[in-house]
Design a protein around this motif. Structure first.
Motif: not given
Length: 723
Positions: A631-632, A634-637, A639, A692, A708, A710, A715, A720
């Motif tokens: 996970r990155q 601050g992102e809700d997906s 990777i 995406k 990626s 969702p 959050k 990670k």
């Protein structure tokens, strides 16, 4: 000074003003120049007689004869400088001879050959006649009467407004000239000089008709000059009035500082008049126009305004409407119409009609008497003049009943293509030569503007027609493309279904053969393995085509629900591990921890299977394939990366990598079986699940595909995946 002398001086000043105005507004036209000189020189006779009565001297006695000679000469020249269509030819030698005699007569009038002195006789001051006095008087009278006869001749030939102007002008000139000859020439022959002083008073006989012709019929088109003159006189009177008004306020407020503040009052008055001068002129002109000269206009400004209207016209309809409205506003006429030649109907039809009823709106064929008259004319035509020029009175009467008073043709390349008709002027005045001159100038400019408007309209219609045809063709082609796409989808769907059955049967038979207890020779076993691989490839192609067909038909459904990513990744890794080991490729996957994601498990497995099998198939022997998920912040997906150490994708074809049926076709991987649909389907499925996909590749080093999806819990989960 007596009341009679004061009256004579007033008449004298008025005539000088009229003469100067006519000269100023002459526009280098000979008829106006000579008439202005006639008025000025006749005023000179009155002035010389007045001065002779107040201060008798030889100089004023001779000046009477000299100004009389100039007056008769200017009247004669005026008569022969009238409009060309009324002008009567005169022998050039005779004309030059008369001019020489006129100059000689004027010079001799100032010598002793004409007047030797002055004396009191016959109740007044008279001349002491010289030897050529009688001859010079006869020549002066002859020129004056000759000029009057020619003006009368022109009056009989003139029509319309010209006839009305010459009528009042001829009456004024005749009364003044004949009365002046009687008291200044005839009576002195009998030694009667007491009535000579009445010559100044007789000028009123000319002043009244001429002034009426100016105010009522715009004689010599000098009403605008008088209008501006009155406006300037009102401004001139306003300036001192403002000055004394401000000064009076200062006297009441601070009487002890009047002398010191006077320069400031003067400066303030000048500044105010300067700043408000232009606007004041316009205001006063509107006032004088309303009370003295209704319906007047400034020629140059009006022509410039009309030119601006013509330049802004973008179509024939727009051109006719704006031009007619502008001209109608200038002349303050209620009725107006603009007619244009219709080539399809072969008639002139109204494009715009102002306050004309359906019964009054007329159409004109090319052979109508109005069109024929305009073809022969150089400029606008009054309906009154038309009735005098043609026997077809009924057609002209129909035009009059419509309330139209003047028609102005508009020519394009010498041919009448349109014309403008106007009703009676709002001021009640008839149309003057100045009005027809303006309409003629407008017609010339309108011809060019009309041609441009027709070209623009024609071009616009062609563009619209072409646009409509292109849209129709585009619509037809689009329908064809949709039909082709529909047929293609139907073909794919039917073909894949029809192919799936035999492919499944072939696969079943191959499985039975491979499971049989009989031992086949090595070459047959190899052929059976090859057939099995080819059948698997065919089934994969069929499945891919079916999936694409469902998507394009809108029947591909994905059910996204929360699922753990790790089990799906582990399942894919276990399935592809034998393929990797066969080529000595090291497969690593970081699946220790992963959050739940929103996905369709079957579609996600298909995505991972496509990416990982591609990474193995297009890799080097003994290469590596690594799969990682993280996970990155601050992102809700989630990777997911699939990285290989293969041959990479050339930069020039990277834009096509997700297209249907596209394969790189590199030399190193040309033997690898594939359909060119895997990556297209992969992107389609990822986007269906709300994610995406992207990739990066360096030729000779390998490729990395990243997608990626969702998270199911947003959050709320901060951890990670460990690397």
């Amino acid at each position: 000074m007596s009341a009679a002398s004061s009256l004579n001086i007033g008449i004298l000043i008025l005539n000088i003003i009229i003469g100067v105005y006519i000269l100023v507004r002459s526009g280098r036209k000979l008829d106006r120049i000579f008439f202005g000189l006639f008025v000025v020189f006749s005023s000179g006779i009155s002035f010389a007689i007045l001065m002779l009565s107040l201060s008798p001297s030889l100089f004023w006695g001779r000046m009477i004869n000299a100004t009389a000679a100039l007056t008769s000469g200017s009247l004669f020249l005026f008569a022969y400088s009238l409009k060309e269509k009324y002008r009567v030819s005169l022998n050039k030698k005779l004309f030059l001879g008369l001019l020489v005699l006129l100059v000689l007569n004027t010079i001799l009038a100032l010598s002793s050959l004409s007047v030797e002195g002055v004396e009191f006789s016959g109740g007044g001051v008279g001349p002491v006649r010289g030897p050529l006095y009688q001859l010079m008087q006869a020549f002066t009278i002859t020129l004056a009467l000759w000029g009057l006869v020619k003006i009368a001749s022109f009056y009989r030939k003139s029509k319309g407004l010209d006839k009305l102007q010459l009528q009042y002008l001829g009456i004024g000139l005749g009364l003044f000239t004949l009365s002046g000859i009687f008291v200044s020439v005839v009576l002195p022959q009998f030694e009667i000089f007491r009535f000579r002083s009445l010559t100044s008073s007789f000028q009123i006989l000319m002043t009244i008709p001429v002034t009426y012709a100016i105010l009522r019929y715009r004689l010599f088109d000098i009403r605008i000059a008088l209008q501006s003159g009155i406006a300037m006189l009102l401004i001139a009177a306003t300036g001192p009035s403002m000055y004394f008004f401000i000064l009076r306020i200062v006297e009441l407020a601070a009487p002890e500082r009047v002398n010191s503040l006077t320069p400031f009052v003067v400066a303030a008055t000048v500044i105010v008049m300067f700043l408000a001068g232009i606007q004041a002129v316009r205001i006063f002109q509107r006032v004088t126009e309303r009370f003295f000269f209704r319906g007047t206009y400034l020629y140059v400004e009006t022509l410039r305004k009309i030119t601006g209207v013509l330049n802004r016209a973008t179509s024939v309809g727009d051109f006719g409407t704006k031009l007619t409205r502008t001209i109608a506003e200038i002349f303050k006429t209620k009725k107006a119409a603009f007619l244009l030649w219709d080539e399809k109907r072969n008639i002139f039809v109204p494009i715009y009609a102002q306050t004309l009823s359906d019964r009054e709106i007329l159409t004109f064929p090319r052979d109508h008497v109005l069109i024929q008259l305009m073809e022969k004319s150089d400029g606008p035509l009054l309906t009154e003049e038309m009735a005098e020029r043609t026997p077809s009175v009924e057609q002209i009467e129909n035009l009059k009943r419509s309330g139209l008073a003047i028609c102005s043709p508009i020519r394009v390349r010498g041919k009448i293509e349109a014309f403008l008709c106007l009703g009676e002027k709002g001021s009640g005045d008839p149309y003057t030569t100045r009005d027809t001159s303006l309409l003629e100038a407008v017609s010339h400019e309108s011809g060019v503007a009309l041609e441009n408007a027709k070209l623009y309209t024609s071009l616009d219609e062609k563009v619209r027609e072409r646009t409509r045809s292109l849209r129709e063709v585009q619509k037809q082609e689009l329908e064809k493309a949709r039909d082709v796409a529909r047929l293609k989808d139907e073909f794919f769907f039917i073909a894949t279904h029809e192919l799936r059955t035999p492919a499944t049967a072939i696969g079943g038979f191959l499985s039975l053969v491979s499971e049989a207890k009989e031992k086949f020779p090595r070459d047959i076993r190899e052929n059976l393995d090859f057939m099995s691989q080819a059948n698997d490839h065919l089934k994969q192609l069929i499945n891919d085509l079916l999936e694409i067909s469902r998507e394009e038909a809108g029947n591909l459904v994905t059910k996204t629900e929360p699922h753990d990513f790790s089990p799906i990744l582990a399942e894919v890794a276990n399935e592809v591990l034998p393929m990797a080991r066969e080529r000595g490729i090291k497969l690593s996957a970081d699946i220790t921890v992963a959050p739940q994601i929103l996905c369709d498990p079957g579609k996600l497995k298909e995505v991972l299977m496509n990416l990982v099998t591609n990474a193995i198939k297009y890799n080097r022997d003994k290469g590596t394939v690594s799969i990682s998920a993280f996970r990155q912040p601050g992102e809700d997906s989630l990777i997911v990366e699939v990285r290989d150490t293969g041959y990479g994708i050339p930069e020039e074809v990277q834009k096509k990598i997700f297209q249907k049926f596209f394969r790189v076709g590199a030399k190193e991987t040309q033997d690898v079986l594939g359909t060119g649909l895997g990556l297209f389907i992969t992107r389609m499925l990822v986007e269906k699940m709300g994610g995406k996909i992207r990739f990066s590749s360096v030729k000779g080093e390998g490729s990395t595909f990243t997608f990626s999806l969702p998270l199911a819990q947003g959050k709320s989960k901060k951890d990670k995946l460990p690397k």
